[in-house]
Scaffold this active site. Structure first.
Site, PDB file in Angstrom:
ATOM      1  CG  ASN A  14      -2.188  -0.841   0.921  1.00 56.31           C
ATOM      2  OD1 ASN A  14      -3.059  -0.440   0.149  1.00 56.31           O
ATOM      3  ND2 ASN A  14      -2.241  -2.026   1.516  1.00 56.31           N
ATOM      4  NE  ARG A  66       1.795  -1.686  22.968  1.00 53.93           N
ATOM      5  CZ  ARG A  66       2.276  -2.386  21.962  1.00 53.93           C
ATOM      6  NH1 ARG A  66       3.401  -3.075  22.101  1.00 53.93           N
ATOM      7  NH2 ARG A  66       1.673  -2.412  20.806  1.00 53.93           N
ATOM      8  CG  HIS A 110     -10.246  -3.290   7.886  1.00 58.28           C
ATOM      9  ND1 HIS A 110      -9.462  -3.860   8.863  1.00 58.28           N
ATOM     10  CD2 HIS A 110     -11.259  -4.156   7.657  1.00 58.28           C
ATOM     11  CE1 HIS A 110      -9.979  -5.021   9.216  1.00 58.28           C
ATOM     12  NE2 HIS A 110     -11.070  -5.229   8.501  1.00 58.28           N
ATOM     13  CG  ASP A 151     -10.782  -1.950  12.038  1.00 58.94           C
ATOM     14  OD1 ASP A 151      -9.788  -1.248  11.790  1.00 58.94           O
ATOM     15  OD2 ASP A 151     -10.718  -3.194  12.195  1.00 58.94           O
ATOM     16  CD  GLN A 179     -10.481  -7.088  -8.892  1.00 56.11           C
ATOM     17  OE1 GLN A 179     -11.606  -6.981  -8.412  1.00 56.11           O
ATOM     18  NE2 GLN A 179     -10.161  -8.072  -9.701  1.00 56.11           N
TER      19      GLN A 179
HETATM   20  C1  GAR Z   1      -3.213  -4.817   3.837  1.00 56.96           C
HETATM   21  O1  GAR Z   1      -4.032  -5.795   3.259  1.00 56.96           O
HETATM   22  C2  GAR Z   1      -4.011  -3.948   4.778  1.00 56.96           C
HETATM   23  O2  GAR Z   1      -5.311  -3.704   4.345  1.00 56.96           O
HETATM   24  C3  GAR Z   1      -4.001  -4.784   6.019  1.00 56.96           C
HETATM   25  O3  GAR Z   1      -2.684  -5.289   6.087  1.00 56.96           O
HETATM   26  C4  GAR Z   1      -2.183  -5.440   4.757  1.00 56.96           C
HETATM   27  C5  GAR Z   1      -0.836  -4.752   4.665  1.00 56.96           C
HETATM   28  O4  GAR Z   1      -0.221  -5.012   3.426  1.00 56.96           O
HETATM   29  N1  GAR Z   1      -4.371  -4.040   7.178  1.00 56.96           N
HETATM   30  C6  GAR Z   1      -5.099  -4.529   8.173  1.00 56.96           C
HETATM   31  O5  GAR Z   1      -5.467  -5.676   8.222  1.00 56.96           O
HETATM   32  C7  GAR Z   1      -5.421  -3.529   9.278  1.00 56.96           C
HETATM   33  N2  GAR Z   1      -6.449  -4.056  10.145  1.00 56.96           N
HETATM   34  P1  GAR Z   1       0.953  -4.120   2.871  1.00 56.96           P
HETATM   35  O6  GAR Z   1       2.016  -4.019   3.982  1.00 56.96           O
HETATM   36  O7  GAR Z   1       1.470  -4.870   1.683  1.00 56.96           O
HETATM   37  O8  GAR Z   1       0.408  -2.765   2.491  1.00 56.96           O
END
Ligand code: GAR
Length: 211
Positions: A14, A66, A110, A151, A179
């Site tokens: 992303n 934390r 998400h 979320d 997509q």
């Molecule tokens: C993505 O599919 C994103 O939507 C998801 O983690 C992946 C990261 O991929 N995020 C979540 O699940 C957040 N709850 P990437 O590091 O290749 O962008």
């Protein structure tokens, strides 16, 4: 110029989509000022370095507790003075103080159509596992503002993606990335850079394009 900080934990596809859109001028008025990862192993850090973007690892394991990690994360971000924080596969809970400080300025991608398959425990492949187990015919992705819940913040954009009969969690994840995620995340950032997103209560309104 909108200063975006991108927070990552893993592969960073992303992040790459955002970098690529800026490079091709499909995303304008935005610059990525830093990429912060909670894991030094995240391939996303490499992608940032290759694009000449400051890449920083702030790992919980390097801190006593934390609270100290949260302070370090917020201090790290402050250095780059971001206008917008983009959670692009950042799998760490955002501290409430950070959500308050950057209220309405943190967005998350998400990999499902919220409110399906979201909240505690739904991240990465687990989301697609659950979608396949439920037998949904359509899934997709959502970009939303981050609030104190999981979320649960106002939705900016969503895109539906067809589920195939022979999908595995991996194949469904890939199709949803290609997509939906890699398209609507840059699109949402563009809308914010163009000042076209208004939060009204638990919803957003997208203002029409000017001119
Ligand atoms: C993505 O599919 C994103 O939507 C998801 O983690 C992946 C990261 O991929 N995020 C979540 O699940 C957040 N709850 P990437 O590091 O290749 O962008």
């Amino acid at each position: 110029m909108l200063r975006a900080a991108v927070l990552v934990s893993g592969g960073g596809t992303n992040l790459q989509a955002i970098i690529d859109r800026i490079k091709t001028n499909e995303l304008t008025g935005v610059s990525i000022v830093c990429v912060i990862s909670n894991s030094k192993k995240a391939y996303a850090l490499k992608r940032a370095e290759e694009a000449g973007i400051p890449a920083v690892c702030i790992s919980p394991s390097a801190y006593e507790d934390r609270e100290a990690f949260h302070e370090a994360l917020m201090a790290g971000l402050k250095e780059f003075e971001p206008d917008l924080i983009v959670l692009a596969g950042f799998l760490v809970t955002i501290p409430p103080a950070m959500i308050r400080q950057y209220s309405g300025r943190i967005i998350n991608i998400h990999p499902s159509l919220i409110p399906s398959f979201c909240g505690q425990g739904y991240y990465g492949l687990k989301v697609h596992d659950a979608a396949l187990a439920r037998g949904v015919k359509i899934s997709g992705a959502t970009v939303h503002f981050v609030d104190e819940g999981m979320d649960s913040g106002p939705i900016i954009l969503q895109k539906a993606v067809e589920v195939m009969a022979d999908d595995t969690p991996e194949s469904l994840q890939r199709r949803i990335m290609e997509q939906a995620e890699w398209r609507i995340l840059p699109e949402a950032i563009q809308l914010i850079a163009d000042n076209r997103v208004r939060i009204t209560g638990s919803r957003t309104i997208i203002l029409p394009e000017e001119g």
